[in-house]
Design a protein around this motif. Structure first.
Motif, PDB file in Angstrom:
ATOM      1  N   UNK A   1      -2.898  10.504 -23.968  1.00 31.32           N
ATOM      2  CA  UNK A   1      -2.595   9.083 -23.489  1.00 31.32           C
ATOM      3  C   UNK A   1      -3.738   8.709 -22.493  1.00 31.32           C
ATOM      4  N   UNK A   2      -3.858   7.506 -22.473  1.00 30.02           N
ATOM      5  CA  UNK A   2      -5.386   6.764 -22.188  1.00 30.02           C
ATOM      6  C   UNK A   2      -4.790   6.098 -20.650  1.00 30.02           C
ATOM      7  N   UNK A   3      -5.977   5.924 -20.300  1.00 32.81           N
ATOM      8  CA  UNK A   3      -6.042   6.030 -18.980  1.00 32.81           C
ATOM      9  C   UNK A   3      -5.308   4.223 -18.396  1.00 32.81           C
ATOM     10  N   UNK A   4      -5.245   3.258 -18.687  1.00 28.55           N
ATOM     11  CA  UNK A   4      -5.052   2.593 -18.527  1.00 28.55           C
ATOM     12  C   UNK A   4      -2.682   2.959 -18.603  1.00 28.55           C
ATOM     13  N   UNK A   5      -2.553   3.557 -19.526  1.00 28.12           N
ATOM     14  CA  UNK A   5      -0.981   3.891 -19.264  1.00 28.12           C
ATOM     15  C   UNK A   5      -0.972   4.567 -18.178  1.00 28.12           C
ATOM     16  N   UNK A   6      -1.587   5.678 -17.426  1.00 28.56           N
ATOM     17  CA  UNK A   6      -1.160   6.499 -16.419  1.00 28.56           C
ATOM     18  C   UNK A   6      -0.847   4.971 -15.843  1.00 28.56           C
ATOM     19  N   UNK A   7       0.376   5.403 -15.118  1.00 26.63           N
ATOM     20  CA  UNK A   7       1.142   4.817 -14.050  1.00 26.63           C
ATOM     21  C   UNK A   7       1.273   5.297 -12.641  1.00 26.63           C
ATOM     22  N   UNK A   8       0.822   5.341 -11.127  1.00 30.96           N
ATOM     23  CA  UNK A   8       0.862   6.515 -10.253  1.00 30.96           C
ATOM     24  C   UNK A   8       0.483   5.977  -9.004  1.00 30.96           C
ATOM     25  N   UNK A   9       0.992   6.840  -8.173  1.00 32.46           N
ATOM     26  CA  UNK A   9       0.701   6.254  -6.989  1.00 32.46           C
ATOM     27  C   UNK A   9      -0.164   6.837  -6.079  1.00 32.46           C
ATOM     28  N   UNK A 246       9.406  17.067  -9.102  1.00 31.95           N
ATOM     29  CA  UNK A 246      10.595  16.150  -7.829  1.00 31.95           C
ATOM     30  C   UNK A 246      10.147  16.617  -6.613  1.00 31.95           C
ATOM     31  N   UNK A 247       9.039  17.809  -6.511  1.00 30.96           N
ATOM     32  CA  UNK A 247       8.804  17.716  -4.909  1.00 30.96           C
ATOM     33  C   UNK A 247       6.672  17.824  -4.122  1.00 30.96           C
ATOM     34  N   UNK A 248       6.348  17.539  -5.489  1.00 30.84           N
ATOM     35  CA  UNK A 248       5.121  17.213  -5.427  1.00 30.84           C
ATOM     36  C   UNK A 248       4.649  15.455  -5.834  1.00 30.84           C
ATOM     37  N   UNK A 249       3.483  15.526  -5.224  1.00 24.73           N
ATOM     38  CA  UNK A 249       2.957  13.962  -5.229  1.00 24.73           C
ATOM     39  C   UNK A 249       1.169  14.305  -5.237  1.00 24.73           C
ATOM     40  N   UNK A 250       0.539  13.496  -5.979  1.00 23.07           N
ATOM     41  CA  UNK A 250      -0.936  13.398  -5.999  1.00 23.07           C
ATOM     42  C   UNK A 250      -1.602  11.930  -5.113  1.00 23.07           C
ATOM     43  N   UNK A 251      -2.439  12.774  -4.101  1.00 19.46           N
ATOM     44  CA  UNK A 251      -3.484  12.142  -4.158  1.00 19.46           C
ATOM     45  C   UNK A 251      -4.796  12.120  -4.141  1.00 19.46           C
ATOM     46  N   UNK A 252      -5.867  10.956  -3.291  1.00 13.95           N
ATOM     47  CA  UNK A 252      -6.989  10.878  -4.447  1.00 13.95           C
ATOM     48  C   UNK A 252      -8.352  11.588  -3.100  1.00 13.95           C
ATOM     49  N   UNK A 253      -7.969  11.686  -1.522  1.00 13.03           N
ATOM     50  CA  UNK A 253      -8.353  11.711  -0.693  1.00 13.03           C
ATOM     51  C   UNK A 253      -9.591  11.446  -0.791  1.00 13.03           C
ATOM     52  N   UNK A 254      -9.855   9.783  -0.849  1.00 13.94           N
ATOM     53  CA  UNK A 254     -10.982   9.110  -1.079  1.00 13.94           C
ATOM     54  C   UNK A 254     -11.251   8.264   0.502  1.00 13.94           C
ATOM     55  N   UNK A 255     -12.506   7.762   1.026  1.00 14.07           N
ATOM     56  CA  UNK A 255     -13.683   8.081  -0.279  1.00 14.07           C
ATOM     57  C   UNK A 255     -13.735   9.990   0.610  1.00 14.07           C
ATOM     58  N   UNK A 264     -12.213   7.936 -11.139  1.00 19.06           N
ATOM     59  CA  UNK A 264     -11.522   7.820 -12.197  1.00 19.06           C
ATOM     60  C   UNK A 264     -11.229   9.465 -13.079  1.00 19.06           C
ATOM     61  N   UNK A 265     -12.311  10.288 -13.199  1.00 20.15           N
ATOM     62  CA  UNK A 265     -12.716  11.792 -13.187  1.00 20.15           C
ATOM     63  C   UNK A 265     -11.452  12.240 -12.918  1.00 20.15           C
ATOM     64  N   UNK A 266     -11.314  12.127 -11.344  1.00 16.23           N
ATOM     65  CA  UNK A 266     -10.119  12.827  -9.926  1.00 16.23           C
ATOM     66  C   UNK A 266      -8.933  12.474 -11.335  1.00 16.23           C
ATOM     67  N   UNK A 267      -8.671  11.678 -11.487  1.00 14.29           N
ATOM     68  CA  UNK A 267      -6.856  11.432 -12.306  1.00 14.29           C
ATOM     69  C   UNK A 267      -6.827  11.561 -13.465  1.00 14.29           C
ATOM     70  N   UNK A 268      -7.975  11.641 -14.434  1.00 14.51           N
ATOM     71  CA  UNK A 268      -8.038  12.373 -15.682  1.00 14.51           C
ATOM     72  C   UNK A 268      -7.877  13.381 -15.265  1.00 14.51           C
ATOM     73  N   UNK A 269      -8.046  14.140 -14.401  1.00 12.86           N
ATOM     74  CA  UNK A 269      -8.164  15.377 -14.772  1.00 12.86           C
ATOM     75  C   UNK A 269      -6.214  15.141 -13.999  1.00 12.86           C
ATOM     76  N   UNK A 270      -6.128  14.887 -13.115  1.00 14.91           N
ATOM     77  CA  UNK A 270      -4.887  15.464 -13.097  1.00 14.91           C
ATOM     78  C   UNK A 270      -3.578  14.794 -14.715  1.00 14.91           C
ATOM     79  N   UNK A 271      -3.760  14.157 -15.530  1.00 13.82           N
ATOM     80  CA  UNK A 271      -3.239  13.800 -16.553  1.00 13.82           C
ATOM     81  C   UNK A 271      -3.560  14.353 -17.308  1.00 13.82           C
TER      82      UNK A 271
END
Length: 296
Positions: A1-9, A246-255, A264-271
């Motif tokens: 999966x490439x980075x541009x394929x990741x659809x996320x909240x 169904x009970x887990x979500x991802x966030x960046x906690x940025x900044x 990008x590194x964070x979301x790539x890691x989640x991916x």
């Protein structure tokens, strides 16, 4: 999966304008915080800054979490966030749930139609919590009544705490079973020794047994500033094993987590860590859980 394929909240990020609201911790130069030196982020962080973090990873939607604004500016912060475009899609605001005029405060925040819930921090780190006495909320009947009022009005609660508080946390939230509660920052696994992680894992299991409870993978750099994919993998997989997609979500906690690594590194890691989950499960954890919880 490439980075541009990741659809996320992005279910956990912050914005601030130091000229619009008073953020005491962002204006206290030279003062260390529980997560380290805030110096590099003690400046405006606006929508354009957030969108510039990564050319490849841009959230479809986002959730803004209160960020320590002065009590006198809490409603002002919510109104400012409401005026921002195109993010955030949901606002988790700050208020004192013990306040005698809580209903009035909720109505004032509610003038912003992106309001979804509140966060009042129970625990950040043992050393800082001793100064603020935030864990006193766990035994405060006014705080419990405030949580009950949120439930009655269809609002949610973002829970930030530390593992030693878990037994008291479970006892508290058993009393408000209809309140949707999401555990921020994976329950703050500060102690990453074998014993510390075992205690954290056992606490997650107790919390997950409650109704209407969810867990947010966010802020993990605060607990391991030198993280990499190998370091985060067991934390992420443990949370997913305990709560399920169904009970887990991802966030960046940025900044804040920008202090430790890039967006990008964070979301790539989640991916990468979740690559072996099914398409349906990944859709749930990256989007649907957050969309349903925050009604966006």
């Amino acid at each position: 999966m490439t980075s541009t394929d990741l659809h996320f909240v992005d279910a956990h990020h912050h914005l601030w304008d130091l000229g619009h609201c008073n953020y005491p911790w962002l204006m206290a130069k030279g003062k260390m915080r529980f997560f380290g030196d805030p110096g590099p982020i003690q400046k405006n962080y606006l929508i354009d800054d957030f969108l510039a973090e990564s050319p490849d990873y841009r959230p479809a939607k986002s959730v803004h979490i209160q960020v320590g604004v002065a009590a006198t500016d809490e409603v002002k912060e919510t109104a400012w966030l409401q005026s921002q475009q195109p993010y955030p899609h949901a606002i988790v605001a700050a208020t004192d749930l013990r306040a005698k005029k809580l209903q009035t405060a909720l109505e004032a925040h509610g003038q912003s139609d992106r309001l979804r819930g509140f966060r009042q921090i129970l625990g950040r780190h043992e050393l800082e919590d001793k100064k603020h006495g935030s864990d006193a909320l766990l035994k405060d009947t006014d705080f419990l009544q405030g949580l009950s009022l949120l439930a009655a009005q269809g609002l949610s609660f973002d829970l930030q705490m530390v593992p030693p508080q878990m037994d008291q946390v479970v006892a508290l939230f058993k009393q408000v079973p209809t309140l949707p509660v999401v555990l921020c920052h994976a329950g703050s696994p500060w102690d990453q020794s074998q014993a510390g992680l075992r205690s954290w894992r056992e606490g997650l299991e107790k919390f997950a047994a409650l109704p209407n409870t969810y867990c947010k993978l966010s802020g993990l750099g605060m607990f391991n500033p030198h993280w990499n994919e190998a370091a985060l993998r067991p934390i992420i997989l443990q949370v997913l094993d305990t709560f399920g997609p169904t009970r887990v979500m991802f966030g960046s906690n940025f900044p804040v987590d920008k202090l430790y690594n890039n967006y990008g590194c964070l979301w790539q890691t989640y991916d990468r860590v979740t690559a072996n989950f099914s398409t349906t499960e990944r859709q749930q954890m990256f989007c649907t859980t957050a969309e349903n919880f925050y009604r966006i």
